[in-house]
Design a protein around this motif. Sequence first.
Motif, PDB file in Angstrom:
ATOM      1  N   ASP A 188       1.047  -1.039  -0.096  1.00 54.86           N
ATOM      2  CA  ASP A 188       0.024   0.122  -0.086  1.00 54.86           C
ATOM      3  C   ASP A 188       0.902   1.207  -0.041  1.00 54.86           C
ATOM      4  OD1 ASP A 188      -1.663   2.077   0.393  1.00 54.86           O
ATOM      5  OD2 ASP A 188      -2.634   1.416   2.307  1.00 54.86           O
ATOM      6  N   ALA A 189       1.040   1.787  -1.156  1.00 52.72           N
ATOM      7  CA  ALA A 189       1.999   3.002  -1.380  1.00 52.72           C
ATOM      8  C   ALA A 189       1.528   4.190  -0.692  1.00 52.72           C
ATOM      9  CB  ALA A 189       2.118   3.160  -2.825  1.00 52.72           C
ATOM     10  N   GLN A 190       0.261   4.286  -0.255  1.00 51.97           N
ATOM     11  CA  GLN A 190      -0.287   5.228   0.582  1.00 51.97           C
ATOM     12  C   GLN A 190       0.181   5.494   2.044  1.00 51.97           C
ATOM     13  OE1 GLN A 190      -2.407   7.626  -1.253  1.00 51.97           O
ATOM     14  NE2 GLN A 190      -1.624   6.315  -2.866  1.00 51.97           N
ATOM     15  N   LEU A 191       0.580   4.366   2.351  1.00 48.62           N
ATOM     16  CA  LEU A 191       0.856   4.191   3.754  1.00 48.62           C
ATOM     17  C   LEU A 191       2.177   4.762   4.178  1.00 48.62           C
ATOM     18  CD1 LEU A 191      -0.948   2.484   6.004  1.00 48.62           C
ATOM     19  CD2 LEU A 191       0.737   0.522   5.765  1.00 48.62           C
ATOM     20  N   GLN A 192       2.165   5.478   5.260  1.00 51.63           N
ATOM     21  CA  GLN A 192       3.287   6.124   5.791  1.00 51.63           C
ATOM     22  C   GLN A 192       4.167   5.147   6.672  1.00 51.63           C
ATOM     23  OE1 GLN A 192       4.112   9.290   5.184  1.00 51.63           O
ATOM     24  NE2 GLN A 192       5.890   9.469   6.476  1.00 51.63           N
ATOM     25  N   PRO A 193       5.483   4.988   6.072  1.00 48.98           N
ATOM     26  CA  PRO A 193       6.411   3.780   6.968  1.00 48.98           C
ATOM     27  C   PRO A 193       6.772   4.386   8.431  1.00 48.98           C
ATOM     28  CG  PRO A 193       7.681   4.615   5.161  1.00 48.98           C
ATOM     29  CD  PRO A 193       6.182   5.414   5.082  1.00 48.98           C
ATOM     30  N   LEU A 194       6.846   3.412   9.477  1.00 52.75           N
ATOM     31  CA  LEU A 194       7.208   3.841  10.724  1.00 52.75           C
ATOM     32  C   LEU A 194       8.728   4.432  10.480  1.00 52.75           C
ATOM     33  CD1 LEU A 194       5.793   3.603  13.703  1.00 52.75           C
ATOM     34  CD2 LEU A 194       7.202   1.294  13.841  1.00 52.75           C
ATOM     35  N   SER A 195       8.957   5.407  11.084  1.00 57.92           N
ATOM     36  CA  SER A 195      10.613   5.857  11.155  1.00 57.92           C
ATOM     37  C   SER A 195      11.181   5.008  12.220  1.00 57.92           C
ATOM     38  CB  SER A 195      10.492   7.258  11.053  1.00 57.92           C
ATOM     39  OG  SER A 195      10.106   7.664  12.343  1.00 57.92           O
ATOM     40  N   TYR A 196      12.567   5.044  12.138  1.00 63.21           N
ATOM     41  CA  TYR A 196      13.271   4.568  13.282  1.00 63.21           C
ATOM     42  C   TYR A 196      13.329   5.570  14.584  1.00 63.21           C
ATOM     43  CZ  TYR A 196      17.070   8.039  13.680  1.00 63.21           C
ATOM     44  OH  TYR A 196      17.817   9.167  13.712  1.00 63.21           O
ATOM     45  N   LYS A 197      12.886   6.727  14.317  1.00 66.37           N
ATOM     46  CA  LYS A 197      12.441   7.631  15.724  1.00 66.37           C
ATOM     47  C   LYS A 197      11.195   7.106  16.161  1.00 66.37           C
ATOM     48  CE  LYS A 197      14.979  11.421  13.389  1.00 66.37           C
ATOM     49  NZ  LYS A 197      14.656  12.677  13.032  1.00 66.37           N
ATOM     50  N   GLU A 198      10.341   6.868  15.356  1.00 60.18           N
ATOM     51  CA  GLU A 198       8.943   6.221  16.025  1.00 60.18           C
ATOM     52  C   GLU A 198       9.107   5.059  16.631  1.00 60.18           C
ATOM     53  OE1 GLU A 198       5.282   7.686  13.489  1.00 60.18           O
ATOM     54  OE2 GLU A 198       6.831   6.738  12.259  1.00 60.18           O
ATOM     55  N   ALA A 199       9.840   4.144  16.033  1.00 66.36           N
ATOM     56  CA  ALA A 199      10.025   2.849  16.804  1.00 66.36           C
ATOM     57  C   ALA A 199      11.034   3.083  18.006  1.00 66.36           C
ATOM     58  CB  ALA A 199      10.715   1.749  15.923  1.00 66.36           C
ATOM     59  N   PHE A 200      11.842   3.902  18.142  1.00 64.44           N
ATOM     60  CA  PHE A 200      12.375   4.351  19.313  1.00 64.44           C
ATOM     61  C   PHE A 200      11.672   4.739  20.440  1.00 64.44           C
ATOM     62  CE2 PHE A 200      14.669   8.012  21.696  1.00 64.44           C
ATOM     63  CZ  PHE A 200      15.716   7.160  22.301  1.00 64.44           C
ATOM     64  N   ARG A 201      10.721   5.611  20.055  1.00 63.64           N
ATOM     65  CA  ARG A 201       9.691   6.239  20.897  1.00 63.64           C
ATOM     66  C   ARG A 201       8.860   5.041  21.394  1.00 63.64           C
ATOM     67  NH1 ARG A 201       4.812   8.086  22.108  1.00 63.64           N
ATOM     68  NH2 ARG A 201       4.693  10.235  23.112  1.00 63.64           N
ATOM     69  N   LEU A 202       8.301   4.192  20.854  1.00 69.69           N
ATOM     70  CA  LEU A 202       7.356   2.985  21.040  1.00 69.69           C
ATOM     71  C   LEU A 202       8.193   2.110  22.055  1.00 69.69           C
ATOM     72  CD1 LEU A 202       5.904   1.796  17.626  1.00 69.69           C
ATOM     73  CD2 LEU A 202       5.060   3.249  19.490  1.00 69.69           C
ATOM     74  N   ALA A 203       9.644   1.827  21.848  1.00 72.90           N
ATOM     75  CA  ALA A 203      10.234   0.939  22.652  1.00 72.90           C
ATOM     76  C   ALA A 203      10.578   1.606  24.060  1.00 72.90           C
ATOM     77  CB  ALA A 203      11.735   0.681  22.159  1.00 72.90           C
ATOM     78  N   THR A 204      10.455   2.972  24.189  1.00 73.17           N
ATOM     79  CA  THR A 204      10.547   3.529  25.345  1.00 73.17           C
ATOM     80  C   THR A 204       9.613   4.462  26.008  1.00 73.17           C
ATOM     81  OG1 THR A 204      11.580   5.357  24.196  1.00 73.17           O
ATOM     82  CG2 THR A 204      13.102   3.973  24.723  1.00 73.17           C
ATOM     83  N   LEU A 205       9.405   5.618  25.734  1.00 71.70           N
ATOM     84  CA  LEU A 205       8.389   6.429  26.082  1.00 71.70           C
ATOM     85  C   LEU A 205       7.025   5.398  25.845  1.00 71.70           C
ATOM     86  CD1 LEU A 205       7.398   8.849  27.837  1.00 71.70           C
ATOM     87  CD2 LEU A 205       7.132  10.220  25.622  1.00 71.70           C
ATOM     88  N   GLY A 206       6.682   5.062  24.771  1.00 67.72           N
ATOM     89  CA  GLY A 206       5.517   4.214  24.557  1.00 67.72           C
ATOM     90  C   GLY A 206       5.408   3.152  25.237  1.00 67.72           C
ATOM     91  N   GLY A 207       6.223   2.406  25.736  1.00 66.49           N
ATOM     92  CA  GLY A 207       6.077   1.222  26.518  1.00 66.49           C
ATOM     93  C   GLY A 207       5.749   1.554  27.881  1.00 66.49           C
ATOM     94  N   SER A 208       6.271   2.686  28.207  1.00 69.21           N
ATOM     95  CA  SER A 208       5.790   3.248  29.596  1.00 69.21           C
ATOM     96  C   SER A 208       4.293   3.803  29.543  1.00 69.21           C
ATOM     97  CB  SER A 208       6.899   4.661  30.068  1.00 69.21           C
ATOM     98  OG  SER A 208       6.344   5.677  29.323  1.00 69.21           O
ATOM     99  N   GLU A 209       4.069   4.200  28.685  1.00 74.38           N
ATOM    100  CA  GLU A 209       2.629   4.736  28.332  1.00 74.38           C
ATOM    101  C   GLU A 209       1.450   3.513  28.507  1.00 74.38           C
ATOM    102  OE1 GLU A 209       3.384   8.525  25.806  1.00 74.38           O
ATOM    103  OE2 GLU A 209       2.634   6.896  24.669  1.00 74.38           O
ATOM    104  N   VAL A 210       1.985   2.289  27.550  1.00 78.40           N
ATOM    105  CA  VAL A 210       1.278   1.199  27.544  1.00 78.40           C
ATOM    106  C   VAL A 210       1.242   0.773  29.320  1.00 78.40           C
ATOM    107  CG1 VAL A 210       1.538  -1.380  27.262  1.00 78.40           C
ATOM    108  CG2 VAL A 210       1.897   0.422  25.490  1.00 78.40           C
ATOM    109  N   LEU A 211       2.212   0.679  30.006  1.00 77.25           N
ATOM    110  CA  LEU A 211       2.101   0.259  31.278  1.00 77.25           C
ATOM    111  C   LEU A 211       1.562   1.317  32.343  1.00 77.25           C
ATOM    112  CD1 LEU A 211       5.208  -1.954  31.299  1.00 77.25           C
ATOM    113  CD2 LEU A 211       2.978  -2.770  30.795  1.00 77.25           C
ATOM    114  N   SER A 212       1.280   2.385  31.825  1.00 70.80           N
ATOM    115  CA  SER A 212       0.753   3.436  32.814  1.00 70.80           C
ATOM    116  C   SER A 212       1.836   3.758  33.618  1.00 70.80           C
ATOM    117  CB  SER A 212      -0.604   3.213  33.416  1.00 70.80           C
ATOM    118  OG  SER A 212      -1.563   2.795  32.620  1.00 70.80           O
ATOM    119  N   LEU A 213       2.909   3.816  33.238  1.00 71.61           N
ATOM    120  CA  LEU A 213       4.190   4.205  34.125  1.00 71.61           C
ATOM    121  C   LEU A 213       4.829   5.527  33.740  1.00 71.61           C
ATOM    122  CD1 LEU A 213       5.709   0.589  34.766  1.00 71.61           C
ATOM    123  CD2 LEU A 213       4.481   1.952  36.402  1.00 71.61           C
TER     124      LEU A 213
END
Length: 441
Positions: free
Chosen positions: A348-373
Amino acid sequence: VRVYRGGFAHSTRDSALLVLTDCVLGVNARGRIAFCEEGHNVESLSRQWGFEMSDVVQLGPHEFFMPGMVDTHIHASQYTYSGTHLDLPLLDWLNIYTFPVESRYEDLDFAKDAYTKVVKRTLRNGTTTACYFATIHTEASLLLGDITDDFGQRALIGKVCMDRNPLVPEYKELTNECKKETDRFITELLRKKFALVKPIVTPRFAMSCSSALLSNLGKTARNNDLHIQSHISENKEEVQFVKALFPECKSYTDVYAKHGLLTSKTVMAHGCHLTDEELETFHEKGAALSHCPNSNISLISGLLNVRNVLNHKVKLGLGTDVAGGYSSSMLDAIRKAVDTSKALCIQDAQLQPLSYKEAFRLATLGGSEVLSLDDCLGNFEVEKDFDALRVNVCVPGSPIDVFPGDDLEVLLEKFLNLGDDRNIVEVYVAGKRVVPFPDSK
Ligand code: GUN
Ligand code: FE
């Protein structure tokens, strides 16, 4: 206060990646961040906080600090066979490989060896917070709590609940026994008063739990204000089974919602096959998803459209899902999350790929949000706990080469894509250095 000066990289609410090339960060006696400011303020900070300039720990030119990574979904009990048994789809994989191994955790010697190894490995890999599945065994699950506390890893520990297992009936509990043992597990773990280790209510997934058990677990979580974890919409066959088992529910998400298991403290793994309507329900309830891209590919389960999840403003983190995922490293989860997103972009060429910066966020701050920490960890904001990795891209034997002009942002990108535990020279959890391990360990 202890004071570090040099490069820092982290995510904030507004920015997936903020790079600070010369920053001074102070950690107080409680392990919290006292200040985090531009390097040129160091002299006024030293007067204000009463530290000597000679006590400032200066990072090298190829070093930086980043927040510790949050593995939002990992089966500690499956670590013994990680890297193997990747030739079957989910339901066969569970019956043939997983349940027989998990049955062995009645043996506390077996449990101690496996759990010590998984905690050490994940800490070395930079996982400062782990959301663990153990097994149905209360004693071994408590032992996992003791081991994470002993090594100083922040963790949520789930004693697995399952009262339905048609193909491997010896690996399950009676409904009442499961309720009683879950209560005992929670009480005993809380009684230990570990600062960083807490219980999490853990129905394995809808397929292995009766309606009565799910309701009871929902009540237990509500009455004790506990986190909840499970699996959802990982594999298409599983989704069909759950529809058949719970015909009164309009979707897989509805099964958990109806049983009081979809709360703002819930983290559900996978979600590859969730509909937009189900994602809306996740958003309304404040429930979170753990994206486990290695597992989703390894067990040929599906490709989660992370962009769609983010567009629905569902809290999202990354998980290794050992051993469905073969790597216990969150760096691998970052890479596979980006790869999965790019694979979907091919279709799907319309889709915006996940950037390494976004993946970095998911692995750190995103994870803390997931666990409400997220009010106590996930980045380098003042007052948060200092959960951090000291990264050096130029250690002996480093898999990374550095070239003139490589700035801190480049070093971070190279580390995320090419680095490994050799580059993680120190790991801190709540201000305490936990890697390298003390000599006693
Ligand atoms: N669904 C239910 N149990 C499991 C498990 O152990 N691993 C994975 N990947 N999915 C599951
Ligand atoms: Fe899992």
